[in-house]
Design an enzyme around this catalytic site. Structure first.
Site, PDB file in Angstrom:
ATOM      1  N   LYS A 147       0.880  -1.166   0.000  1.00 39.86           N
ATOM      2  CA  LYS A 147       0.000   0.000   0.000  1.00 39.86           C
ATOM      3  C   LYS A 147       0.915   1.212   0.000  1.00 39.86           C
ATOM      4  O   LYS A 147       1.545   1.537   1.005  1.00 39.86           O
ATOM      5  CB  LYS A 147      -0.909   0.023   1.243  1.00 39.86           C
TER       6      LYS A 147
ATOM      7  N   GLY B 160      -8.607   9.170   8.786  1.00 41.58           N
ATOM      8  CA  GLY B 160      -9.028   9.306  10.173  1.00 41.58           C
ATOM      9  C   GLY B 160     -10.080  10.372  10.416  1.00 41.58           C
ATOM     10  O   GLY B 160     -10.501  10.571  11.555  1.00 41.58           O
TER      11      GLY B 160
ATOM     12  N   ALA C 238      -9.708   5.447   3.049  1.00 46.28           N
ATOM     13  CA  ALA C 238      -9.615   6.619   3.931  1.00 46.28           C
ATOM     14  C   ALA C 238     -10.888   7.453   3.945  1.00 46.28           C
ATOM     15  O   ALA C 238     -11.524   7.672   2.910  1.00 46.28           O
ATOM     16  CB  ALA C 238      -8.451   7.526   3.574  1.00 46.28           C
ATOM     17  N   GLY C 239     -11.243   7.892   5.149  1.00 46.57           N
ATOM     18  CA  GLY C 239     -12.346   8.819   5.329  1.00 46.57           C
ATOM     19  C   GLY C 239     -13.652   8.194   5.750  1.00 46.57           C
ATOM     20  O   GLY C 239     -14.583   8.899   6.140  1.00 46.57           O
TER      21      GLY C 239
ATOM     22  N   ALA D  55      -9.752   1.753   8.551  1.00 49.39           N
ATOM     23  CA  ALA D  55      -9.122   1.392   9.820  1.00 49.39           C
ATOM     24  C   ALA D  55      -9.829   2.089  10.971  1.00 49.39           C
ATOM     25  O   ALA D  55     -10.572   1.465  11.738  1.00 49.39           O
ATOM     26  CB  ALA D  55      -7.635   1.740   9.807  1.00 49.39           C
ATOM     27  N   SER D  56      -9.623   3.424  11.051  1.00 45.66           N
ATOM     28  CA  SER D  56     -10.108   4.168  12.218  1.00 45.66           C
ATOM     29  C   SER D  56     -11.583   3.958  12.495  1.00 45.66           C
ATOM     30  O   SER D  56     -11.986   3.885  13.667  1.00 45.66           O
ATOM     31  CB  SER D  56      -9.855   5.667  12.009  1.00 45.66           C
TER      32      SER D  56
END
Lengths: 250, 62
Positions: A91, A152, A178-179, A200-201
């Site tokens: 990645k 995040g 992301a986001g 992830a987050s």
């Protein structure tokens, strides 16, 4: 050729942000994911136990180049990760600034060209720019991974139109990266035609990570099904779903 | 000799990367002075006074 990039699960889980290895493990299991990201850090800072746990779960590793600001740095980290983890997957992250953590497109493309030439399976974290996405695909990337919004942030998909344009402008898989904040964001990504979602987050920092991981699993599956099912047209006025035929006169 | 290992100065008698890091094993990568040292060459890669060694492994992230 190795195994296909995406397995049955179209959810890739980032491992950053989890409060403990046990919480991370529970989230990975609940997510049904087959691939998780890992970072490369100094042994004294990394802490033990992550790799054995991931190996035990049988998930594929997707090493990242997080924290790199130049193509040269990212290329080195990718080579170190390949040596450590025995995988060509990377990645590729080349960050433009600390405040937004958005990609530096110029350095990103440079690194992608190098790594594709070095035989890597390059999955670049990119912006939602359809032209840059096409350039990355042309450079030999195995997929493109546009950000919905900053890493995040949990702001979801800021520009759905561009994500749809990216899907139309490249032949490689599009992975929304992301986001994502909650399940509906992941479902929207899939409804826009993305082939997978990386997050992830949204899971690891949720109050109940395993429950949110399960929600994401279902959202990705639901969005994918809806995309394939062909949604109805939007209309300005109602269209009755019950026929007037046979209506009683009272 | 003095090495800088993961940012910290350290006195070491290690003659090679393998002396310092141990047997090559999955999950660990090494760079010396900013250059990747592949696992298969650890035993043959000499260390010199002043070398900067980075010893890296998997961490949560991404």
């Amino acid at each position: 050729m190795g195994e296909p990039l995406l397995g049955d699960s179209r959810l890739i889980l980032g491992t950053g942000g989890a409060s403990s290895l046990a919480a991370l493990e529970a989230a990975i299991v609940a997510s049904g994911t087959e691939m998780v990201t890992v970072a490369l850090r100094r042994v004294d800072a990394a802490g033990p136990g992550l790799l054995p746990m991931l190996d035990r779960l049988g998930v594929r590793l997707l090493p990242n180049t997080a924290g790199c600001y130049t193509a040269a740095d990212a290329v080195k980290v990718a080579h170190l990760a390949r040596d450590a983890f025995e995988t060509d997957l990377v990645k590729l992250e080349v960050i433009g600034d600390e405040r937004t953590l958005l990609p530096d497109g110029v350095e990103l493309l440079r690194a992608a060209e190098r790594l594709a030439g070095d035989g890597f399976t390059v999955l670049p974290y990119t912006s939602d720019d359809p032209i840059l996405a096409r350039r990355l695909a042309d450079a030999g990337c195995a997929a493109v991974m546009p950000a919905g919004s900053p890493i995040g942030s949990g702001l979801g998909i800021g520009n759905p139109h561009h994500i749809r344009l990216i899907r139309q402008s490249v032949d490689v898989p599009v992975i929304l990266d992301a986001g994502i904040g909650t399940a509906s964001d992941a479902a929207l990504a899939m409804e826009l035609g993305c082939d997978a979602v990386l997050l992830a987050s949204a899971v690891t920092r949720a109050a109940d990570p395993a429950r949110m991981a399960a929600a994401m699993r279902h959202a990705v599956e639901a969005g994918r099904l809806a995309y394939g099912a062909g949604r109805i047209e939007r209309r300005h006025h109602a269209l009755a779903s019950t026929s007037d035929e046979g209506r009683p006169e009272l | 000799m003095t090495l800088t290992v993961n940012g910290e100065p350290r006195q070491s008698a290690a003659r090679t990367v393998a002396d310092l890091v141990g047997e090559p094993r999955r999950g660990v990568a090494v760079a010396v002075n900013g250059e990747v040292v592949p696992r298969r060459t650890w035993a043959d890669t000499a260390l010199r006074d002043g070398d900067r060694v980075e010893i890296l492994t998997a961490a949560q992230g991404g």
